[in-house]
Design an enzyme around this catalytic site. Structure first.
Site, PDB file in Angstrom:
ATOM      1  N   GLU A 103      -6.422   4.902   8.122  1.00  0.00           N
ATOM      2  CA  GLU A 103      -6.121   6.414   7.782  1.00  0.00           C
ATOM      3  C   GLU A 103      -7.693   6.759   7.192  1.00  0.00           C
ATOM      4  O   GLU A 103      -7.978   8.015   7.488  1.00  0.00           O
ATOM      5  CB  GLU A 103      -5.257   6.355   6.667  1.00  0.00           C
ATOM      6  CG  GLU A 103      -3.939   6.380   7.611  1.00  0.00           C
ATOM      7  CD  GLU A 103      -2.668   5.521   6.788  1.00  0.00           C
ATOM      8  OE1 GLU A 103      -2.507   5.505   5.687  1.00  0.00           O
ATOM      9  OE2 GLU A 103      -1.718   5.069   7.537  1.00  0.00           O
ATOM     10  N   GLY A 138       3.074  -1.020   4.154  1.00  0.00           N
ATOM     11  CA  GLY A 138       2.963   0.283   3.947  1.00  0.00           C
ATOM     12  C   GLY A 138       4.385   0.915   3.405  1.00  0.00           C
ATOM     13  O   GLY A 138       4.919   0.495   2.372  1.00  0.00           O
ATOM     14  N   GLY A 139       5.210   1.423   4.349  1.00  0.00           N
ATOM     15  CA  GLY A 139       6.484   2.213   4.204  1.00  0.00           C
ATOM     16  C   GLY A 139       7.538   1.256   3.389  1.00  0.00           C
ATOM     17  O   GLY A 139       8.142   1.459   2.457  1.00  0.00           O
ATOM     18  N   HIS A 157      -9.168   1.295   5.661  1.00  0.00           N
ATOM     19  CA  HIS A 157      -7.941   1.489   6.174  1.00  0.00           C
ATOM     20  C   HIS A 157      -8.059   2.432   7.370  1.00  0.00           C
ATOM     21  O   HIS A 157      -9.064   3.245   7.419  1.00  0.00           O
ATOM     22  CB  HIS A 157      -6.966   2.103   4.925  1.00  0.00           C
ATOM     23  CG  HIS A 157      -5.625   2.105   5.529  1.00  0.00           C
ATOM     24  ND1 HIS A 157      -5.164   2.993   6.578  1.00  0.00           N
ATOM     25  CD2 HIS A 157      -4.701   1.218   5.402  1.00  0.00           C
ATOM     26  CE1 HIS A 157      -3.660   2.623   6.747  1.00  0.00           C
ATOM     27  NE2 HIS A 157      -3.576   1.491   6.103  1.00  0.00           N
ATOM     28  N   GLY A 161       3.191   2.553  10.918  1.00  0.00           N
ATOM     29  CA  GLY A 161       4.032   3.654  10.638  1.00  0.00           C
ATOM     30  C   GLY A 161       4.554   4.217  11.800  1.00  0.00           C
ATOM     31  O   GLY A 161       5.393   5.087  11.848  1.00  0.00           O
ATOM     32  N   ASN A 216       0.963  -1.056   0.011  1.00  0.00           N
ATOM     33  CA  ASN A 216      -0.029   0.044   0.138  1.00  0.00           C
ATOM     34  C   ASN A 216       0.945   1.445   0.118  1.00  0.00           C
ATOM     35  O   ASN A 216       1.386   1.474   1.026  1.00  0.00           O
ATOM     36  CB  ASN A 216      -0.895  -0.094   1.243  1.00  0.00           C
ATOM     37  CG  ASN A 216      -1.563   1.107   1.480  1.00  0.00           C
ATOM     38  OD1 ASN A 216      -1.810   2.223   0.523  1.00  0.00           O
ATOM     39  ND2 ASN A 216      -2.030   1.363   2.816  1.00  0.00           N
ATOM     40  N   TRP A 217       0.927   1.781  -1.173  1.00  0.00           N
ATOM     41  CA  TRP A 217       1.798   3.034  -1.378  1.00  0.00           C
ATOM     42  C   TRP A 217       1.266   4.372  -0.448  1.00  0.00           C
ATOM     43  O   TRP A 217       1.966   5.231  -0.563  1.00  0.00           O
ATOM     44  CB  TRP A 217       2.080   3.264  -2.767  1.00  0.00           C
ATOM     45  CG  TRP A 217       3.151   2.075  -3.086  1.00  0.00           C
ATOM     46  CD1 TRP A 217       3.806   1.192  -2.606  1.00  0.00           C
ATOM     47  CD2 TRP A 217       3.693   2.142  -4.718  1.00  0.00           C
ATOM     48  NE1 TRP A 217       4.515   0.622  -3.646  1.00  0.00           N
ATOM     49  CE2 TRP A 217       4.460   1.226  -4.693  1.00  0.00           C
ATOM     50  CE3 TRP A 217       3.417   3.028  -5.702  1.00  0.00           C
ATOM     51  CZ2 TRP A 217       5.272   0.611  -6.164  1.00  0.00           C
ATOM     52  CZ3 TRP A 217       3.936   2.722  -7.032  1.00  0.00           C
ATOM     53  CH2 TRP A 217       4.753   1.779  -7.202  1.00  0.00           C
ATOM     54  N   LYS A 218      -0.095   4.191  -0.387  1.00  0.00           N
ATOM     55  CA  LYS A 218      -0.708   5.459   0.363  1.00  0.00           C
ATOM     56  C   LYS A 218      -0.447   6.672  -0.663  1.00  0.00           C
ATOM     57  O   LYS A 218      -0.303   6.497  -1.885  1.00  0.00           O
ATOM     58  CB  LYS A 218      -0.131   5.738   1.798  1.00  0.00           C
ATOM     59  CG  LYS A 218      -0.215   4.312   2.593  1.00  0.00           C
ATOM     60  CD  LYS A 218       0.157   4.745   4.136  1.00  0.00           C
ATOM     61  CE  LYS A 218      -0.018   3.424   4.869  1.00  0.00           C
ATOM     62  NZ  LYS A 218       0.079   3.280   6.238  1.00  0.00           N
ATOM     63  N   SER A 251       4.198  -1.784  10.309  1.00  0.00           N
ATOM     64  CA  SER A 251       5.557  -1.695  10.476  1.00  0.00           C
ATOM     65  C   SER A 251       6.130  -3.257  10.219  1.00  0.00           C
ATOM     66  O   SER A 251       7.104  -3.632  10.847  1.00  0.00           O
ATOM     67  CB  SER A 251       5.983  -1.552  11.897  1.00  0.00           C
ATOM     68  OG  SER A 251       5.349  -0.193  12.164  1.00  0.00           O
ATOM     69  N   GLU A 253      -4.822  -4.825  10.875  1.00  0.00           N
ATOM     70  CA  GLU A 253      -3.703  -3.627  11.044  1.00  0.00           C
ATOM     71  C   GLU A 253      -3.842  -2.854  12.233  1.00  0.00           C
ATOM     72  O   GLU A 253      -4.890  -2.002  12.525  1.00  0.00           O
ATOM     73  CB  GLU A 253      -3.866  -2.628   9.921  1.00  0.00           C
ATOM     74  CG  GLU A 253      -3.334  -3.433   8.505  1.00  0.00           C
ATOM     75  CD  GLU A 253      -2.873  -2.357   7.748  1.00  0.00           C
ATOM     76  OE1 GLU A 253      -1.917  -2.394   7.014  1.00  0.00           O
ATOM     77  OE2 GLU A 253      -3.630  -1.158   7.419  1.00  0.00           O
TER      78      GLU A 253
END
Ligand code: 13P
Length: 259
Positions: free
Chosen positions: A105, A242-243, A103, A181, A13-15, A221, A175
């Site tokens: 977010e 993610g990251g 998600h 993150g 997930n590149w957000k 993470s 999640e």
């Protein structure tokens, strides 16, 4: 519940990261890190921002890469006066297969309620794509010891009105908000316990055969070092990254740690 083997699913997930130029570069790095055979062993999905979907579709199809195209969001209506939104059908036309919904977010920053998550997940399924439905508790809920009940209620709300044959195809992603993150990942045991609890909830709502087919990911993470530990657990069927998915080499190493 009978033990079966489910194919792992690893989503990046590149957000809100990477222009379409950077997206293409990242895929080149990924291609240099994993082999064609690696990409057959698990379902690998990239969820770029909308602006990169067309570029990645073109590369994946022209180069016959075994990578699925994913989206991060869509609206539940088919078309109309919804400025700024994208419909499931528009994503399908770009050969998107998986769409993230719920998600944390979007739930916290954009007020996505359980009801909207449910409507959107249904719209994605009706458009013949697969929703990746995210659930997860806050630090406060975990400290209060209410995380299993809280996540079970999110699962129940997200699946309200889903037909059994549709549920079999969906992906659920656990999640925990405190792990996203932060560098503070859940332990593999925590992930296993919650994924097993989610599967039990699906079994109660439907039946054990259905629950056995649903794939349940862990996210929060995840990195090259810890990725392998989660997926050794029976109920953890993959990762939502993610990251570490923003760098093609790192994401490739995550995939190699899992397969
Ligand atoms: P991080 O891997 O950056 O913690 O993000 C997890 C996530 O939210 C994926 O959807």
């Amino acid at each position: 519940m009978e033990k079966i083997t489910r194919k792992k699913i690893i989503c990046g997930n590149w957000k809100m990261n990477h222009s379409h130029y950077e997206a293409v570069q990242t895929i080149q790095q990924l291609k240099a890190t994993v082999s064609e055979e690696d990409l057959i062993k698990a379902d690998v999905v990239i969820h770029p921002p909308f602006t990169s979907l067309r570029s990645l579709q073109t590369i994946f199809e022209a180069e016959k890469l075994g990578i699925f195209l994913g989206a991060q969001h869509c609206y539940f209506e088919k078309s109309g006066a919804f400025t700024g939104e994208i419909s499931p059908e528009m994503l399908l036309k770009l050969h998107v297969t998986f769409v993230i919904v719920g998600h944390s977010e979007r739930r916290t920053l954009f007020n996505q309620s359980d009801e909207i998550v449910n409507k959107t997940a249904k719209a994605i399924s009706e458009a013949q794509m697969i929703p990746v439905i995210c659930v997860g508790e806050s630090q406060k809920i975990r400290e209060a010891g209410e995380h299993f009940d809280f996540v079970a209620s999110q699962v129940e709300a997200a699946l309200s009105g889903f037909r059994i044959d549709t549920v079999k195809r969906i992906v659920l992603a656990y999640e925990p908000i405190w792990a996203i993150g932060t560098g503070n990942n859940a332990t593999a045991e925590d992930a296993q316990d919650m994924c097993a609890s989610i599967r039990k909830k699906v079994s109660e709502l439907y039946d054990s055969d259905t629950a056995n087919l649903v794939r349940i990911q862990y996210g929060g993470s995840v990195n090259e070092e810890n990725a392998g530990s989660f997926c050794k657990k029976y109920d953890v069927d993959g990762l939502l990254v993610g990251g570490a998915s923003l760098d093609g080499v790192k994401f490739g190493n995550v995939i190699k740690a899992v397969i």
